[in-house]
Motif scaffolding. Structure first.
Motif, PDB file in Angstrom:
ATOM      1  N   PHE A  88       0.825  -1.211   0.000  1.00 39.71           N
ATOM      2  CA  PHE A  88       0.000   0.000   0.000  1.00 39.71           C
ATOM      3  C   PHE A  88       0.851   1.250   0.000  1.00 39.71           C
ATOM      4  O   PHE A  88       1.985   1.239   0.454  1.00 39.71           O
ATOM      5  N   GLU A  89       0.206   2.276  -0.516  1.00 37.89           N
ATOM      6  CA  GLU A  89       0.829   3.586  -0.367  1.00 37.89           C
ATOM      7  C   GLU A  89       0.501   4.062   1.048  1.00 37.89           C
ATOM      8  O   GLU A  89      -0.627   3.960   1.503  1.00 37.89           O
ATOM      9  N   TRP A  90       1.489   4.576   1.754  1.00 37.13           N
ATOM     10  CA  TRP A  90       1.274   4.909   3.172  1.00 37.13           C
ATOM     11  C   TRP A  90       0.473   6.175   3.388  1.00 37.13           C
ATOM     12  O   TRP A  90      -0.416   6.237   4.216  1.00 37.13           O
ATOM     13  N   GLN A  92      -2.127   8.104   2.374  1.00 32.48           N
ATOM     14  CA  GLN A  92      -3.329   8.331   1.574  1.00 32.48           C
ATOM     15  C   GLN A  92      -4.545   8.341   2.476  1.00 32.48           C
ATOM     16  O   GLN A  92      -4.505   7.869   3.602  1.00 32.48           O
ATOM     17  N   HIS A  94      -8.346   7.592   3.981  1.00 34.59           N
ATOM     18  CA  HIS A  94      -8.949   6.340   4.387  1.00 34.59           C
ATOM     19  C   HIS A  94      -9.688   5.663   3.217  1.00 34.59           C
ATOM     20  O   HIS A  94      -9.542   4.468   2.991  1.00 34.59           O
ATOM     21  N   ALA A  96      -9.251   5.904  -0.014  1.00 36.12           N
ATOM     22  CA  ALA A  96      -8.317   5.358  -0.995  1.00 36.12           C
ATOM     23  C   ALA A  96      -7.693   4.073  -0.460  1.00 36.12           C
ATOM     24  O   ALA A  96      -7.468   3.113  -1.202  1.00 36.12           O
ATOM     25  N   TRP A  97      -7.474   4.072   0.844  1.00 34.25           N
ATOM     26  CA  TRP A  97      -6.842   2.907   1.456  1.00 34.25           C
ATOM     27  C   TRP A  97      -7.782   1.702   1.416  1.00 34.25           C
ATOM     28  O   TRP A  97      -7.381   0.582   1.120  1.00 34.25           O
ATOM     29  N   ALA A 100      -7.717   0.379  -2.013  1.00 29.16           N
ATOM     30  CA  ALA A 100      -6.447  -0.286  -2.271  1.00 29.16           C
ATOM     31  C   ALA A 100      -6.416  -1.661  -1.610  1.00 29.16           C
ATOM     32  O   ALA A 100      -5.790  -2.597  -2.097  1.00 29.16           O
ATOM     33  N   GLN A 101      -7.086  -1.734  -0.486  1.00 30.03           N
ATOM     34  CA  GLN A 101      -7.184  -2.982   0.270  1.00 30.03           C
ATOM     35  C   GLN A 101      -7.660  -4.125  -0.632  1.00 30.03           C
ATOM     36  O   GLN A 101      -7.187  -5.244  -0.543  1.00 30.03           O
ATOM     37  N   ASN A 104      -4.901  -3.990  -4.286  1.00 36.34           N
ATOM     38  CA  ASN A 104      -3.466  -4.215  -4.223  1.00 36.34           C
ATOM     39  C   ASN A 104      -3.126  -5.638  -3.791  1.00 36.34           C
ATOM     40  O   ASN A 104      -3.796  -6.224  -2.957  1.00 36.34           O
ATOM     41  N   GLY A 285       2.382   0.191  -3.662  1.00 34.75           N
ATOM     42  CA  GLY A 285       2.711   1.549  -3.243  1.00 34.75           C
ATOM     43  C   GLY A 285       4.205   1.780  -3.219  1.00 34.75           C
ATOM     44  O   GLY A 285       4.975   0.882  -2.851  1.00 34.75           O
ATOM     45  N   ASN A 287       6.814   4.290  -1.497  1.00 33.41           N
ATOM     46  CA  ASN A 287       6.820   5.278  -0.423  1.00 33.41           C
ATOM     47  C   ASN A 287       8.222   5.824  -0.164  1.00 33.41           C
ATOM     48  O   ASN A 287       9.151   5.055   0.036  1.00 33.41           O
TER      49      ASN A 287
END
Lengths: 428, 245
Positions: A88-90, A92, A94, A96-97, A100-101, A104, A285, A287
Motif C-alpha cells: 500500500f501507499e502509506w 493516503q 482512508h 483510498a486505502w 487499495a485494500q 493491491n 505503493g 513510499n
C-alpha cells in the motif's frame, strides 16, 4: 522669535521631532516597567490571557516542531536516499486505502528477486517482513511486544540499525536460513544486564535463535521504544513463521537526484510484471520519506489551524482585559496626565506613553508566556517530542506586543484628549 | 509709561514691542452652561513687561483662575488676543499650546503638583523630556536648577520624603528648568505655613532680582506685597492696576 504659529518645519526641525519622539518613547518604556513593578499582582492578573495565549501558541508549535523532527529522524527515516515498495501507499486517505485494500496485491520474495535481477543503477536493495508483535524469552525472563522482522543482509546498509556488538545477519546466514538473530538494546537490558549477549540463545515466539549481534541504541519515539526488536534472516523467517510472507522492498539510490528515476523504473518493472494496462492504477505503493512527511504535515496543519483559533480567542480576551485595566489606569492617573500636560506634554506624548505602557505590559505577558512555554516544553520533551522553535518565540513576543499596542490605542487616546485644566483639578 | 496707556497705543493684531512679554487685549471667556452663558472674563486688557514682578489679585469668582489658565496657555479665550513673548497664542491648537507651555511658561501650583512616584530630579527633568533634550544635558540642567533652589543635596528624594517648602522649591526648580519667559505662580504659599511661605517668597524675590518675570496669582495681601505691581480683578475686568513701592 517672530509671530509664527508653530516652528518652521525644516529638516532640522523634523529630525528634532523624531528625536523628541524617541526621548518620550524611551521615557514611556521606563514608566511602563515601573507601573508593572508597582502593581505586580494586578499586572499578572491582567496579563493572564496574553500569557496563556503565548504559552499555548509556543507549546503547540514546539510539540509540532518536535514531532516533525522526530518523524523526520525516526519514522520517516527510511534511510538515506531510500524508498520502499510495499503493498500500500502509506500516505493516503482512508477511502483510498479501503479501495487499495481490495485491489493491491502483496509484494512477495519473488518480486524482490525479480527487482534485484532487473533493476539497474541502485546502490542497495533489501527486503523485510514484519511479524505481528511477539514475546521474547530468555531463561525465565519474558519481554513482550517485541517487533520481529525477517531481513535480507543488505538491510544493514539501508536501515537505521548500526552494529554495536558482534555482527549483522550475513549472506551465509541468509542462504542457510540460520537460526540466528540480531537484537535491540532493550533485550540486552532485560536479558543480559552486564553480561555478554553474543552466543546466548533466546526464544522468540517459541523458536530458539542464537544472538549474533546487538544494535546500537536508537531511543524512543512518542514514548515507544525503538530498541525492542529482533531481526532474523528473511529465509529463516519463512522457514519457521510465514512460508509466503508479504514483504517490503527497500531500494537505495546512489544520490538524491536518482531517487525519482529509480522509483519510476521500479514502478515500470512492477507494472510490467503485474501486466497492468496503462489505464489501470498501480496495485502497489512506492513510499519515500517525503510521502510520510506530507501525510504528517497535513495532520499537523489542521492541529495548528485549531491552535491559531484558540490563541486568537485568548489574545482578544487578553487584549480586552488590558484595555480595561488601561482605562482604569487613565482614570487613576488623570491628575498625573494634567501635570504632564501643564509641563508641555502634547497629545502625542501622552498617547505614546500609554500605548507603550500597554505594549510593554502585554509584551511582558508574552515574555512570561515564552518562559512558561520553554519550561513546559522541557517537561514534555522527557516523554514526548518537543523542541521550541525560535520563530515561535519571536511570533509569541511580537503577537502579544501587537495586541497590547492595538488594545492600548483607545485608552491612550482618551488620556491624550483630556483637558489639562480638568485633569489638573482632579486630585491624584 | 503706564500699562494702560501702552495698551491703548497698541492696535489690535499687531505685535507688541519686544520688551512686552505679555499683552492681553480685550480678553473674553464665556462658558456655555447649556441654558445660561457665564462670562468669566469680560474684555480684560493689560500688558506685562519683561522682568516685571506682578501680582494678580481678586476675590473668588472674579475670574482670577480663568485668567491664570489663559496666561498659562492651558486654555484659549473666547474672543480677544493674547500675545506671549511676541507670539499671538490665543488661537493656537492644543499641541501648539503644549509647546508654548513647555518653552515659555513655568508653573508653580498651590498643591505643588509633583509626580509622587518620581524623584525630585525626575520631576525637574519632565519639561526637558517634553522638549526632547538629550539625557546628559537634561540631568545637568535639572541638577543645576535644583541647586539654584538649594536642593542640590535632595535630588534623589521623592516628594513624600520632602517637606512642604522643599516640595514647592522642587516645583520652582521644575518651572525654571526650561528658562521660561514667565514664572506663573498660583497661590504658591497657600499650602505652606507662614514661615515656609516667607522662605518661598524670598526665593521668588531672588529669582526676580536675577531677571525672571514673575506673575503671582493670590488673594493674600502679604504675598502680593512682594510684587512691584498689583492687578486687581473684579467681575472679569481689571479693577485697579497699581504699582507698589
Amino acid at each position: 522669535m517672530t509671530s509664527g504659529q508653530t516652528p518652521a518645519r525644516s529638516a532640522g526641525a523634523r529630525r528634532r521631532e523624531l528625536y523628541n519622539a524617541w526621548v518620550t518613547a524611551r521615557e514611556a518604556f521606563w514608566i511602563a516597567l515601573d507601573a508593572l513593578y508597582t502593581h505586580k499582582l494586578r499586572s499578572f492578573l491582567t496579563l493572564l490571557g496574553v500569557v496563556i495565549a503565548t504559552t499555548t501558541l509556543i507549546v503547540v508549535m514546539s510539540v509540532i516542531n518536535g514531532m516533525n523532527l522526530y518523524i523526520a529522524n525516526h519514522i520517516a527515516n527510511l534511510g538515506a536516499n531510500t524508498f520502499v515498495l510495499s503493498q500500500f501507499e502509506w500516505a493516503q486517505g482512508h477511502a483510498a486505502w479501503v479501495k487499495a485494500q481490495r485491489r493491491n496485491k502483496p509484494i512477495r520474495i519473488e518480486d524482490y528477486e525479480f527487482l534485484k535481477e532487473n533493476l539497474e543503477g541502485y546502490k542497495a536493495i533489501g527486503a523485510t517482513s514484519q511479524y505481528p508483535s511477539r514475546s521474547a524469552k530468555y531463561e525465565r525472563q519474558i519481554l513482550y511486544d517485541v517487533s520481529l522482522t525477517g531481513v535480507t543482509p543488505s538491510m544493514i546498509d539501508i536501515g537505521q540499525q548500526r552494529v554495536e556488538l558482534g555482527r549483522y545477519i550475513t549472506e551465509p546466514d541468509y542462504l542457510h536460513a540460520a537460526m540466528v538473530c540480531f537484537i535491540g538494546q532493550d533485550l540486552v537490558d532485560k536479558f543480559f544486564p552486564g553480561a555478554d549477549p553474543l552466543g546466548k540463545e533466546i526464544e522468540v515466539n517459541g523458536r530458539v535463535f542464537r544472538v549474533i549481534g546487538v544494535a546500537r541504541r536508537i531511543g524512543t519515539t512518542f514514548g515507544v521504544s525503538q530498541d525492542n526488536f529482533v531481526q532474523i534472516p528473511l529465509t529463516s523467517f519463512q522457514r519457521v513463521f510465514v512460508a509466503r510472507p508479504s514483504i517490503n522492498i527497500s531500494v537505495q539510490a546512489w544520490a538524491a537526484a536518482q531517487m525519482l528515476p529509480l522509483e519510476d523504473e521500479v514502478r515500470t518493472l512492477m507494472r510490467v510484471r503485474r501486466h497492468l494496462p496503462f489505464t489501470e492504477k498501480d496495485t502497489f505503493g512506492i513510499n519515500a520519506s517525503a510521502t510520510i512527511m506530507s501525510l504528517w504535515e497535513r495532520l499537523t496543519g489542521s492541529i495548528f489551524a485549531v491552535t491559531i483559533g484558540v490563541v486568537a480567542v485568548f489574545m482578544v480576551v487578553g487584549g480586552i482585559v488590558i484595555m480595561n485595566i488601561m482605562l482604569a489606569s487613565v482614570t487613576e492617573r488623570t491628575h498625573e496626565i494634567g501635570i504632564r500636560k501643564s509641563l508641555g506634554a502634547r497629545r502625542r506624548d501622552i498617547l505614546t506613553q500609554f500605548v507603550i505602557e500597554s505594549a510593554v505590559m502585554a509584551g511582558a505577558g508574552g515574555l512570561i508566556g515564552v518562559i512558561l512555554a520553554v519550561l513546559i516544553s522541557q517537561i514534555v520533551e522527557r516523554f514526548f517530542a518537543s523542541a521550541v522553535p525560535l520563530s515561535g518565540v519571536f511570533l509569541g513576543l511580537a503577537l502579544s506586543a501587537a495586541v497590547g499596542l492595538f488594545f492600548g490605542i483607545y485608552p491612550a487616546s482618551k488620556a491624550a484628549k483630556l483637558d489639562p485644566i480638568e485633569a489638573l483639578r482632579m486630585e491624584g | 509709561m503706564e500699562p494702560q496707556t501702552l495698551d491703548s497705543q497698541l492696535r489690535e493684531s499687531s505685535a507688541p514691542p519686544d520688551d512686552i512679554v505679555i499683552h492681553a487685549h480685550d480678553l473674553w471667556k464665556i462658558y456655555d452652561m447649556g441654558t445660561v452663558k457665564v462670562d468669566a472674563l469680560c474684555g480684560l486688557s493689560f500688558s506685562i513687561r519683561r522682568g516685571e514682578y506682578v501680582a494678580i489679585m481678586g476675590p473668588s469668582g472674579s475670574g482670577k483662575s480663568t485668567l491664570m489658565n489663559l496666561i498659562g496657555c492651558l486654555d484659549t479665550p473666547t474672543h480677544g488676543q493674547y500675545w506671549l513673548n511676541g507670539r499671538l497664542v490665543s488661537q493656537l491648537t492644543d499641541d501648539e499650546l503644549a509647546y508654548i507651555r513647555n518653552k515659555e511658561i513655568g508653573f508653580v501650583f498651590q498643591t505643588f503638583n509633583l509626580l509622587a512616584r518620581a524623584t525630585a530630579l525626575h520631576n525637574v527633568e519632565l519639561p526637558l523630556i517634553y522638549s526632547g533634550t538629550p539625557v546628559e544635558e537634561r540631568l545637568m540642567r535639572a541638577e543645576e536648577s535644583l541647586r539654584l533652589v538649594e536642593l542640590g543635596d535632595r535630588i534623589q528624594h521623592k516628594p513624600n520624603e520632602l517637606s512642604g517648602g522643599q516640595r514647592q522649591r522642587v516645583a520652582i526648580a521644575r518651572a525654571l528648568v526650561n528658562h521660561p519667559s514667565i514664572l506663573l505662580a498660583d497661590e504658591p504659599t497657600g499650602n505652606l505655613d507662614s514661615t515656609t511661605g516667607e522662605e518661598i517668597m524670598n526665593l521668588f524675590d531672588r529669582l526676580h532680582q536675577s531677571g525672571n518675570t514673575i506673575i503671582l496669582v493670590t488673594h493674600e495681601h502679604d504675598i502680593a506685597a512682594h510684587a512691584h505691581r498689583i492687578i486687581h480683578i473684579r467681575d472679569g475686568r481689571v479693577d485697579r492696576d497699581e504699582p507698589l513701592e
